[in-house]
Each structure stands twice: as structure tokens, then as C-alpha cells.
Design a protein around this motif. Structure first.
Motif, PDB file in Angstrom:
ATOM      1  N   UNK A   1       0.644  -1.329  -0.383  1.00  0.00           N
ATOM      2  CA  UNK A   1      -0.463  -0.069   0.194  1.00  0.00           C
ATOM      3  C   UNK A   1       0.836   1.285   0.360  1.00  0.00           C
ATOM      4  N   UNK A   2       0.857   2.312  -0.975  1.00  0.00           N
ATOM      5  CA  UNK A   2       1.399   2.793  -1.136  1.00  0.00           C
ATOM      6  C   UNK A   2       0.360   4.614  -0.498  1.00  0.00           C
ATOM      7  N   UNK A   3      -0.662   4.416  -0.753  1.00  0.00           N
ATOM      8  CA  UNK A   3      -1.724   5.334  -0.680  1.00  0.00           C
ATOM      9  C   UNK A   3      -2.915   5.280   0.106  1.00  0.00           C
ATOM     10  N   UNK A   4      -3.258   5.090   1.832  1.00  0.00           N
ATOM     11  CA  UNK A   4      -4.255   5.082   2.070  1.00  0.00           C
ATOM     12  C   UNK A   4      -5.183   5.920   2.979  1.00  0.00           C
ATOM     13  N   UNK A   5      -6.336   5.523   3.405  1.00  0.00           N
ATOM     14  CA  UNK A   5      -7.036   6.504   4.171  1.00  0.00           C
ATOM     15  C   UNK A   5      -7.131   5.703   5.769  1.00  0.00           C
ATOM     16  N   UNK A   6      -6.888   6.829   6.150  1.00  0.00           N
ATOM     17  CA  UNK A   6      -7.151   6.299   7.811  1.00  0.00           C
ATOM     18  C   UNK A   6      -8.418   7.407   8.144  1.00  0.00           C
ATOM     19  N   UNK A   7      -9.151   7.026   9.932  1.00  0.00           N
ATOM     20  CA  UNK A   7     -10.255   7.721   9.513  1.00  0.00           C
ATOM     21  C   UNK A   7      -9.312   8.818  10.958  1.00  0.00           C
ATOM     22  N   UNK A   8     -10.454   9.951  10.750  1.00  0.00           N
ATOM     23  CA  UNK A   8     -10.204  10.832  11.389  1.00  0.00           C
ATOM     24  C   UNK A   8     -11.181  12.047  12.281  1.00  0.00           C
TER      25      UNK A   8
ATOM     26  N   UNK B   1       3.813  10.037  -6.508  1.00  0.00           N
ATOM     27  CA  UNK B   1       2.447   9.622  -6.214  1.00  0.00           C
ATOM     28  C   UNK B   1       1.705  11.226  -6.336  1.00  0.00           C
ATOM     29  N   UNK B   2       2.611  11.929  -5.781  1.00  0.00           N
ATOM     30  CA  UNK B   2       2.267  13.508  -5.326  1.00  0.00           C
ATOM     31  C   UNK B   2       1.192  13.796  -3.964  1.00  0.00           C
ATOM     32  N   UNK B   3       0.383  14.179  -3.776  1.00  0.00           N
ATOM     33  CA  UNK B   3      -0.436  14.252  -2.035  1.00  0.00           C
ATOM     34  C   UNK B   3      -2.023  14.988  -2.769  1.00  0.00           C
ATOM     35  N   UNK B   4      -2.373  14.785  -2.769  1.00  0.00           N
ATOM     36  CA  UNK B   4      -3.934  15.151  -1.961  1.00  0.00           C
ATOM     37  C   UNK B   4      -4.079  16.367  -1.445  1.00  0.00           C
ATOM     38  N   UNK B   5      -4.782  17.711  -1.555  1.00  0.00           N
ATOM     39  CA  UNK B   5      -4.820  18.908  -0.622  1.00  0.00           C
ATOM     40  C   UNK B   5      -6.254  19.254  -0.276  1.00  0.00           C
ATOM     41  N   UNK B   6      -6.666  20.411   0.705  1.00  0.00           N
ATOM     42  CA  UNK B   6      -7.820  21.108   0.749  1.00  0.00           C
ATOM     43  C   UNK B   6      -8.198  21.958  -0.355  1.00  0.00           C
ATOM     44  N   UNK B   7      -9.488  21.244  -0.819  1.00  0.00           N
ATOM     45  CA  UNK B   7      -9.797  22.530  -1.974  1.00  0.00           C
ATOM     46  C   UNK B   7     -10.364  23.735  -1.857  1.00  0.00           C
ATOM     47  N   UNK B   8      -9.644  24.468  -2.904  1.00  0.00           N
ATOM     48  CA  UNK B   8      -8.973  25.628  -2.432  1.00  0.00           C
ATOM     49  C   UNK B   8     -10.156  26.800  -3.298  1.00  0.00           C
TER      50      UNK B   8
END
Length: 626
Positions: A79-86, A178-185
Motif C-alpha cells: 500500500x502506497x496511499x491509504x485512507x485513515x479515520x480522522x 505519487x504527489x499528494x492531496x490537499x484542501x480544495x481551494x
């Protein structure tokens, strides 16, 4: 007297007036009642559906349910990009009343920084439609959740919700691939399909996350809920679940990626490794790097400013966007061009006095070894990286034949299928100089091009691609990151099949491959110390990319004693095993304390050893591969 009274007060006339007024008043009342009756009938009968719908909307709300973002795996299922609860904090402006006061209370309760209120006010406006919650804070701690829960009665319109946030287990090692995700601006909102991103607070910003955003995002769901006057949910009327994003599998080998990143040891450098048979990118590393996980959370402005202003450029993807003079690693390609065009023969030799001189020109174009290498042919000139031989070859070929032949290997072009923002580099030509610099082309510039200097620019990705084509003996496979989506092999509709590099005599490939093996296994090879003890044969070429022209004072200093900006780049390209290539790579180390043989070649050996383990070599020997 009676007549006089009648003149003052006439009961009969007054009675007539009263009756007229009464009838008029009754008529007005009847008219108004009729109007009210018909209006009521119009609203109740003719506009029944419309008002029922409006009443229903006052009682129920439609809430978007964001989809779960697709996962990203490497070629081995890691796994390179996971989703964790927050837990996140959201605010619905229509339910908050005085938004500024509510935001101020949040900052006060959580004891946040002075600029907290302005930041949260700005975030509260980032939403697609009315009554949609805006994300204020994410990754809340248990202490913050407890404080907000205790003061919930003072925070109308504020909710704490659970969600899945992106997490990158490998951190810095995979950041640029991979890059990254960020907050929608606010800028993102102007371009996004607002309906498709309802309830979604994050979007892919760079790398694979951005290039495959449409696959990874999924489709939004919804639920219709009944609420009370305060906006509290009473029950769910109906719902449609979201469709999760597609899981992707990349060609990347995460273990090789981590080895490659560690081997660069924090230097300003980049490395790209490709599987020649498929074009799959096994590793794409840029150093120094950054932790992509910080962009998922609430990255404060100062932290981002520090990253952006860092002189080592950790946010810059050197592997696909850095452009460098390739140096001597172009010599195998030049040698092949000379053999194919009949300018040289495999056994043709020349005497190297340590320099080359153009006809009618006093300038000496020197070999890196001042006294020269004596008698050299194409094989030995590649092994010892002789400049004089390639000055002579470049002059004989001419720039009008060199430039188009180098483009056959992808130089000067963007050939990757899914590496976001990859640059084209530059193969100089007579036409290019005339159009861009409005100058004529000079023979001395052809000589510089022949050893990978001058105007020539390439990216590590581009150099690795050309190396893979060379390893394939001219067969083209365009590089790509994506291997499969949801288990189905990736298709690239725009992956036009390129014609193989044309050759007149296939034996010429073997001549170049053998010469490149001598670079690491020959007794004079420039990288012979990096080839010692290998359980397999490596074909490669070292190079030194000149950064600035040095004065005699600095030229005589060893690289480690020069100012950093005056040090040359160390370059290496190669493939292994030489007789059955499984991996082709390119390495560039900026401002290195040594050339390609001292700095870049040992890094390549580390990466080759990590990929071509004894177990893998045994599998290759047991296979039917040639």
C-alpha cells in the motif's frame, strides 16, 4: 318650523346615504372575500405541488455523502496511499447565526494562534452550495474533541464528523512520484464540477493523485434527512450510497524506491528506473523531498512558506522537471549514430593527442585526460570516456544529422504517458538556434553537442527512457506509472506506437552494449570499481555535466574544494543484466564532489543490487528468457 328642521336634517336622505354606503361596504367585503377565496383555491389547488415541495424542503435537507478515495498500491501489492479515520470540524454558515462570533469562540476554546480567526473565516466560505458544511479543521485530537463537545451549546452550526483522510506510509520516498492531496481551494472551486465534489474537501494536487483524480475520486452519494427547526437531523428519509474511487496498482517497486531515495543520502539529486520490457517506471525519486502527509492536514502558512523558500527546492520534482546537460552519457548514442551512418567503422582507430582542433581554428578542444588516451576506437573511447574521439565524430556527423537521430531515442520530447508535468528537454539544432536566439550555428557548438554539453538539456526521466530504448536495441516502450486499475490492465489510448530506432546493421547494437559493459567491467573502465564483484553484467556510461565555465584558478582545484555552485553534476545511465535487461536507470547528482564514476555509479550499483537480488537472478536464469 318643521320645514326649517327638514332643511337642517333630512332623515330620508340620510337613510339613503347610509344604505348606499352599507351596500358599497358589503360589496367591497364580498369582493375581498372572493379574492381571498380564489387566491386560496389557486394556492391549494393549482400550486399544490409547488408548495408541498417547498414545505418538504423546509422540513428535509439533502446531504452529500463523499466517496471513499481509491487506494494506490505498488507492483508487489504494498500500500502506497491509504485512507485513515480522522475527526474534522465543519461549520454550516446558515445555521451558525453570527459566523464571526462562532469562529472566534472556536479559536478561543482551542487556544489557537492569533491568525486563527481569519484563516477559519476564509475556510468557512469554501463550499459549493448553501447549507453545505465547510471544513474548518481536520485531524482533531481527543482533547480538542472533548473541549468542543463540552461547549457545543455555544457553537451553533458546528459539527464534529468522522471521515477518512489520505495517508502515505512511505512518506518522503514516494512524494514526487505519487504527489499528494490537499484542501480544495477557491481556485479549485472555479474549475471543479461542484455537484460531483459535493461533500468532498480534498483533491489531488500533484503526481499520480492529480493525474488520475477522475478514477481515484469516485462518485458522490446523498441522503435526504428530516430536520427540526434548529437543523438537527431527526431521521433519514432516503439515501443513495456513494461509489468509491478506483484502486490503482502502479509499476513502482516501493522497496526499490526507498533504497534509491536512501542511496541519494539527502543530496540534490534524482533517479529514475524503468523496466525496459514494459516501460513501467520502477522508481522515480527526487531528493531532497518532503512529507506529503503534511499537505493532507491543516498545513499552516509558515510551514508551507518554509518549504517553498527552501534553497534545496524539496517541492521541485527534479526527476521529471529538472533539465541538465547530459554530459558524456550521450557517447553511446553518438557512437551508434556514427556506426549507422558509416562515419566510423567498428575497428577504426585514431590517435588521441589530448585535444581536437577544427580546421583553420587555433582553439584546442581538450580531452579530460590532458595527455590523451593514445590509440582509441569506438569501444575504448566509450570505456575510457574519451572526448577527442567524439569531437572528431561529432564534426564528421554534423549537427544536421546528430539532432534528428537523438530524437529517435526521445531526447527533446515528452514521451511519458502519465508523469504529470514532465518537461521536454532540448536537443539543439541549427533551426532551433536561428528561431530562438536569432544566431547562426557554429562548428564548435557541434563538438560540444557531441559530448553532451552546450545547449543540450535532458531530464532524468528522459535519459532513463532513452537508456531503456538502448537496452531494448531500439524497440520503443513509452514509460508509464500505472499498471492496472481495479485489477484490469491499464490502457493508454494516446500511446501511439513509435517505430523502432532504425538500424542498418543490428550488430551495431552489440558493439555499443559491449563497450558499455567495459565501462564497469573493463580494466580501464571509468566505473570499474562500481562493477567489481557483481553477480551480473552491467552496461553503463558515466558522465560529468558542466555547470559553469571555470577560470584556471578554480579548474585546478579538486571538486570538493570548489564552491558548491561551481561543482559539476555527476551523471550515470545504464541497464542490467546486460544480456537480458530487467532495469534501466539514470542518475543525476547536482554539484557533486566528484564526477559520474565517483558519485553516481556507486549509487547505480546499490539500486541494481537491490532490484537484482540473488532470488531474482535465479528466476531469470531458470526462465526461458534469452
Amino acid at each position: 318650523m318643521t320645514e326649517f328642521r327638514r332643511q337642517i336634517k333630512d332623515p330620508e336622505k340620510e337613510n339613503q346615504i347610509f344604505q348606499f354606503r352599507a351596500r358599497l361596504l358589503l360589496l367591497i367585503v364580498v369582493v375581498f372575500m372572493a379574492v381571498l377565496f380564489f387566491r386560496m383555491a389557486y394556492l391549494q389547488v393549482f400550486q399544490y405541488d409547488q408548495h408541498v415541495s417547498r414545505s418538504e424542503r423546509n422540513r428535509t435537507n439533502v446531504e452529500a455523502i463523499p466517496p471513499t478515495r481509491g487506494l494506490i498500491y505498488d507492483r508487489n501489492g504494498r500500500l502506497l496511499a491509504d485512507n485513515l479515520p480522522s475527526h474534522s470540524l465543519t461549520l454550516t454558515r446558515e445555521l451558525a447565526g453570527d459566523v464571526e462570533e462562532v469562529v472566534g469562540r472556536i479559536c478561543s476554546f482551542l487556544e489557537m494562534q492569533a491568525d486563527c480567526q481569519a484563516t477559519l473565516m476564509e475556510r468557512s466560505r469554501h463550499r459549493r452550495r448553501p447549507f453545505e458544511p465547510a471544513l474548518l479543521l481536520d485531524q482533531l485530537t481527543e482533547k480538542q474533541i472533548a473541549i468542543l463537545a463540552v461547549n457545543r451549546h455555544l457553537l451553533p452550526g458546528v459539527e464534529i464528523s468522522a471521515q477518512l483522510l489520505r495517508h502515505y506510509p512511505a512518506g518522503e520516498a514516494v512524494a514526487h512520484a505519487l504527489g499528494y492531496v490537499g484542501r480544495i481551494s477557491a481556485e479549485d472551486l472555479e474549475e471543479l464540477d461542484r455537484r460531483a465534489y459535493s461533500g468532498t474537501h480534498y483533491i489531488g494536487k500533484t503526481g499520480v493523485e492529480s493525474h488520475y483524480e477522475n478514477l481515484l475520486h469516485g462518485e458522490v452519494g446523498y441522503r435526504r434527512v428530516e430536520t427540526n427547526a434548529r437543523g438537527r437531523v431527526l431521521r433519514v428519509v432516503e439515501s443513495e450510497p456513494p461509489r468509491p474511487g478506483v484502486d490503482l496498482t502502479l509499476h513502482l517497486d516501493s522497496q526499490l524506491q526507498e533504497v534509491a531515495y536512501a542511496s541519494l543520502r539527502g543530496r540534490k539529486a534524482s533517479l529514475v528506473a524503468i523496466e525496459p520490457s514494459t516501460g513501467g517506471i520502477l522508481a522515480l525519486v527526487s531528493s531532497p523531498s518532503f512529507d506529503p502527509n503534511v499537505f493532507v492536514g491543516s498545513l499552516d502558512d509558515q510551514a508551507f512558506t518554509d518549504l517553498r523558500n527552501d534553497g534545496n527546492l524539496p517541492l521541485f520534482n527534479r526527476a521529471s522537471r529538472g533539465q541538465y546537460a547530459p554530459g558524456s552519457v550521450v557517447k553511446p548514442f553518438m557512437g551508434l549514430a556514427g556506426l549507422e551512418m558509416g562515419v566510423i567503422e567498428p575497428d577504426m582507430t585514431m590517435e588521441d593527442p589530448g585535444y581536437f582542433q577544427l580546421p583553420n581554428d587555433d582553439r584546442l578542444y581538450r580531452n579530460w585526460k590532458r595527455n590523451g588516451h593514445g590509440e582509441v576506437d569506438i569501444r575504448r573511447s566509450i570505456e575510457v570516456s574519451n572526448n577527442t574521439f567524439f569531437y572528431s565524430l561529432a564534426y564528421a556527423l554534423g549537427i544536421d544529422r546528430i539532432a534528428p537521430y537523438m530524437r529517435e531515442f526521445g531526447f527533446g520530447q515528452q514521451t511519458s504517458l502519465d508523469v504529470l508535468g514532465a518537461r521536454e528537454g532540448l536537443v539543439p539544432s541549427r533551426e532551433w538556434k536561428r528561431e530562438n536566439l536569432e544566431e547562426l550555428w557554429y562548428p564548435g557548438q557541434t563538438l560540444s553537442t557531441g559530448i553532451g554539453q552546450g545547449y543540450w538539456l535532458t531530464t532524468p526521466l528522459q535519459l532513463a527512457t532513452a537508456t531503456a530504448v538502448l537496452a531494448n536495441k531500439g524497440e520503443w516502450v513509452r514509460p508509464r506509472l500505472l499498471q492496472s486499475a481495479e485489477g484490469e490492465a491499464a490502457e493508454f489510448p494516446d500511446a501511439q506506437a513509435r517505430d523502432p530506432v532504425p538500424v542498418m546493421d543490428p550488430q551495431n547494437w552489440n558493439i555499443i552494449h559491449e563497450a558499455m559493459q567495459e565501462v564497469l567491467h573493463g580494466h580501464e573502465g571509468t566505473a570499474r570499481f562500481s562493477g567489481e564483484g557483481a553477480a551480473y553484467r552491467i552496461a553503463g556510461k558515466t558522465g560529468t555535466s558542466q555547470v559553469v565555465s571555470l577560470s584556471r584558478e578554480f579548474e585546478q582545484l579538486p571538486p570538493e574544494e570548489r564552491p558548491e555552485f561551481m561543482r559539476n553534476h555527476a551523471v550515470f545511465m545504464g541497464f542490467a543484466p546486460a544480456d537480458n535487461p530487467q532495469i534501466a536507470l539514470a542518475i543525476i547528482v547536482e554539484n557533486a564532489k566528484g564526477g559520474g564514476s565517483k558519485i553516481a555509479a556507486p549509487i547505480a550499483r546499490e539500486v541494481f543490487d537491490a532490484y537484482l537480488t540473488p532470488e531474482r537472478l535465479a528466476e531469470l536464469e531458470a526462465s526461458d528468457a534469452p
